[in-house]
Design a protein around this motif. Structure first.
Motif: not given
Length: 238
Positions: A107-112, A131-136, A150-152
């Protein structure tokens, strides 16, 4: 994010969006023009999004650009370009998505995933990335925007065990690779939905068509002149 940042101006409309600037950091003086561009794109796509949802999409864009350097979220730094190539690009698939719980792989930055969660609050969305940083970032922005659906999850797809009615991806270069990793996470009678630039090659289709029903949907993304397609696949053996 302050409470005032979550309020929506009552003067917002499809043709001319006047968004309350409170809570925005990066969009600044471009906010009115960006709001108009977004509202027009939503209208062209035939979507029905409330003033609050339109504002939330812009707040997501604002936070994406604000936290970009810290989390390495996107190579696009111009707000208008990011609105078109990230937000509106993802909006274009929503009219075509099957219903049901959704997993977004890579998902990266949450797209889509984040865009879908904002537009379809009734749908349970899971955003998965190793990538834990992007999930944070997604956890932070989901909390600030009130995205309770939303559940990351920070994980590789191979280590994730739940199943979903819809599995999406915007990041996989190979359709065949996406199908290979996504199929185990697909519920019975579920659909794989791959966002692609160009339509699949004959070679890719031939490699998949024995086991999958494949529907290639050509997308028209407002303000974007690049080719876009949504590839929907359902298993033949269910």
């Amino acid at each position: 994010m302050s409470a005032s940042a979550k309020k929506t101006s009552s003067s917002t409309s499809v043709n001319h969006a006047a968004i309350d600037p409170a809570g925005f950091v990066k969009l600044g003086i471009q906010l009115p023009a960006l709001a108009d561009t977004l509202a027009q794109a939503i209208n062209e796509l035939g979507l029905s999004l409330s003033e609050t949802q339109q504002r939330t999409l812009l707040l997501y864009l604002d936070q994406l650009l604000l936290w970009n350097k810290a989390y390495n979220l996107t190579a696009i730094t111009d707000p208008k370009e990011a609105l078109i190539k990230h937000v509106i690009d993802c909006l274009a698939i929503i009219p075509h998505l099957p219903s049901g719980s959704l997993l977004d792989i890579g998902t990266g930055a949450g797209l889509p995933a984040v865009i879908i969660a904002i537009c379809q609050p009734e749908r349970a969305c899971t955003a998965l990335d190793s990538n834990q940083k992007k999930i944070r970032f997604i956890k932070q922005i989901s909390s600030e925007l009130g995205l309770h659906n939303m559940q990351p999850i920070a994980s590789r797809i191979e280590a994730h065990e739940a199943s979903y009615e819809v599995v999406t991806s915007r990041a996989f270069a190979s359709l065949i690779d996406f199908v290979h990793v996504a199929q185990p996470r697909l519920a019975a009678e579920g659909r794989l939905c791959a966002m692609k630039g160009k339509a699949p090659s004959d070679e890719e289709l031939q490699a998949l068509e024995h086991d999958w029903r494949i529907d290639t949907i050509k997308l028209t993304v407002p303000r974007l002149h690049d080719s876009r397609h949504l590839i929907e696949l359902s298993a033949k053996n269910v």
